[in-house]
Scaffold this active site. Structure first.
Site, PDB file in Angstrom:
ATOM      1  N   PRO A 249       0.840  -1.210   0.000  1.00  0.00           N
ATOM      2  CA  PRO A 249       0.000   0.000   0.000  1.00  0.00           C
ATOM      3  C   PRO A 249       0.872   1.257   0.000  1.00  0.00           C
ATOM      4  CG  PRO A 249      -0.005  -1.023   2.172  1.00  0.00           C
ATOM      5  CD  PRO A 249       0.749  -1.948   1.273  1.00  0.00           C
ATOM      6  N   VAL A 251       1.994   5.155  -0.036  1.00  0.00           N
ATOM      7  CA  VAL A 251       1.642   6.510   0.394  1.00  0.00           C
ATOM      8  C   VAL A 251       2.768   7.423  -0.067  1.00  0.00           C
ATOM      9  CG1 VAL A 251       1.263   8.050   2.354  1.00  0.00           C
ATOM     10  CG2 VAL A 251       0.322   5.738   2.394  1.00  0.00           C
ATOM     11  N   ASP A 425       5.855   2.182   2.075  1.00  0.00           N
ATOM     12  CA  ASP A 425       4.950   1.066   2.308  1.00  0.00           C
ATOM     13  C   ASP A 425       4.251   1.296   3.649  1.00  0.00           C
ATOM     14  OD1 ASP A 425       3.692  -1.337   2.817  1.00  0.00           O
ATOM     15  OD2 ASP A 425       5.387  -2.584   2.201  1.00  0.00           O
ATOM     16  N   HIS A 426       2.930   1.524   3.601  1.00  0.00           N
ATOM     17  CA  HIS A 426       2.209   1.877   4.820  1.00  0.00           C
ATOM     18  C   HIS A 426       2.063   0.705   5.778  1.00  0.00           C
ATOM     19  CE1 HIS A 426       0.224   4.678   7.272  1.00  0.00           C
ATOM     20  NE2 HIS A 426      -0.499   5.306   6.359  1.00  0.00           N
ATOM     21  N   ARG A 427       2.425  -0.505   5.355  1.00  0.00           N
ATOM     22  CA  ARG A 427       2.442  -1.631   6.283  1.00  0.00           C
ATOM     23  C   ARG A 427       3.601  -1.506   7.267  1.00  0.00           C
ATOM     24  NH1 ARG A 427       2.857  -6.536   2.184  1.00  0.00           N
ATOM     25  NH2 ARG A 427       4.545  -5.127   1.508  1.00  0.00           N
TER      26      ARG A 427
END
Length: 454
Positions: A249, A251, A425-427
């Site tokens: 994901p 951002v 990576d928003h994880r």
């Protein structure tokens, strides 16, 4: 007896499955020595020259230039016993060279021992099939000839144009494909007959369809479009970007920075004795800033391990630099960049980009990155939304440095301004961590003296 061995296409990079044969350095009948370069190939990551693991005589070239073959497929046959006059006329003994070839290539069982059966007179092709079986990695049962019959020697698969292999670097070969020029009909103007870009462009202007309408990328007379096969670096990059975009994901955050102090320091360094022989670019400053800022925000230098359900934090920075080359986008790495000084980084970046543009980046240099910088500013672009390299958690886009109006102490004055874009990576990286890292990088570029606080 002849000792024929096939050289299978090796995996010169981690997990590669295929490669294109760019050009042979030898021909059938040539004598080769151990570690002599015999062929140049292009993988999904780089152009690589392969050495021969044996000494002997080239018996047969099994793949033509321009052909893509899978890893493990035999590409050349080497006769380890060229003194034998029966190399191509008698089949190998059971358990000897045929079995060795089969084991080397990795397919086809070794022939089991058994009694010889005499061949009937007039059974044409038996000896030829035995030889061809050896060349294909199979191990047919040995045969005995009751009545001597000369067996025709299999015809080697030679390159086009009478075995001529054009001398040209990978970028020139790609240009020829794009313009539809057949390198086999050109005579290079470079040293030793090497074909240059100018030779290709001249040929394209004189005869746009010189390569023939059947060649990939060539144009039919009056055509308004052309088709080029997707392979090599372009194919690998496309797949990696799709995998990344639909797995992590993304951002992206943006920051506009006054880099006037950085540019002033750059000018002073040009006159410094320790920097006179090295070009310190804005990219070098950005690389140093990234390495320093990653110490305070290690999340941007981490990896999401999906199978293990873990986040892997790296105590080192293998800094990837996105480089546009004639073969497509490649991202070579500066190993342990966090341990380098500004000068060392500048030298490493200069060498890395030059090697990449010449198509000489090794597969090893493309592996195991932890963070990437893409310098879109060299194209006059302000910024963008970069896509993460697979396995990494962040990537920084460095925009062009421009003269722009800026407010300083309440006054509008001209300043050197640059835009930054950080995708993460928003994880792994939260908004707070990504913002802090981007602010740290911006602070280091707007005031290089901040480096002493790290």
């Amino acid at each position: 007896m002849a000792q024929l061995k096939h050289f299978p296409l090796p995996d010169v990079g981690e997990g590669l499955t295929e490669a294109e044969i760019l050009g042979w350095k030898v021909q059938a009948g040539d004598t080769v020595t151990v570690n002599q370069v015999i062929v140049e190939i292009e993988t999904a990551k780089a152009a690589v020259e392969l050495p021969c693991p044996w000494a002997g005589t080239v018996h047969q070239l099994l793949v033509e230039p321009g052909q893509t073959v899978e890893v493990g497929s035999p590409i050349i046959a080497i006769d380890l016993d060229p003194a034998s006059a029966e190399a191509a006329e008698q089949p190998a003994e059971e358990g000897e060279s045929n079995g060795q070839v089969a084991n080397l290539v990795g397919y086809g069982p070794r022939a089991s021992s058994g009694k010889r059966r005499p061949r009937k007179a007039g059974s044409a092709g038996a000896a030829q099939q035995a030889v061809q079986g050896a060349m294909q990695g199979a191990a047919p049962a040995a045969t005995e000839v009751a009545e001597p019959e000369p067996a025709p020697e299999p015809q080697p698969t030679a390159p086009r144009s009478g075995g001529y292999v054009p001398l040209a670097k990978p970028p020139v070969r790609k240009l020829a494909k794009d313009l539809g020029v057949d390198l086999h009909v050109l005579h290079g103007s470079g040293d030793g007959g090497v074909i240059t870009r100018e030779d290709v462009r001249t040929a394209a202007e004189e005869e746009p369809v010189r390569a023939g309408a059947r060649e990939p990328g060539a144009r039919e007379p009056g055509a308004r479009e052309r088709r080029v096969p997707v392979k090599g670096v372009r194919k690998a990059t496309a797949q990696a970007m799709v995998d990344s975009a639909f797995t992590a994901p993304h951002v992206t955050e943006f920051l506009t920075v006054d880099v006037t102090p950085m540019m002033e320091l750059r000018e002073r360094l040009k006159a410094h004795p320790g920097f006179r022989d090295v070009r310190v670019s804005p990219l070098a400053f950005a690389a140093k800033a990234v390495c320093l800022a990653a110490r305070r925000t290690p999340d941007v230098n981490a990896t999401w391990d999906e199978p293990a359900g873990e986040i892997v934090y790296k105590d080192y920075v293998h800094l990837g630099i996105a480089a546009a080359t004639p073969r497509g986008l490649v991202v070579p790495k500066v190993r342990d960049a966090d341990g380098m000084s500004l000068r060392e980084l500048a030298e490493a970046l200069e060498q890395l980009t030059a090697t990449a543009r010449e198509g000489r980046t090794s597969p090893e240099a493309l592996r195991d990155g932890t963070f990437t910088i893409t310098n879109v500013g060299v194209f006059g672009v302000d910024t963008g939304t970069p896509i993460l390299n697979p396995g990494e958690s962040a990537i920084l886009a460095l925009g062009a440095v421009r003269d722009m109006p800026w407010v300083v102490d309440g006054q509008v004055v001209p300043r050197k301004v640059c835009q930054l874009a950080l995708s993460f990576d928003h994880r792994v990286v939260d908004g707070e961590q990504g913002s802090r890292f981007l602010a740290d990088v911006g602070a280091l570029l707007s005031d290089p003296s901040m480096a002493i606080t790290y």
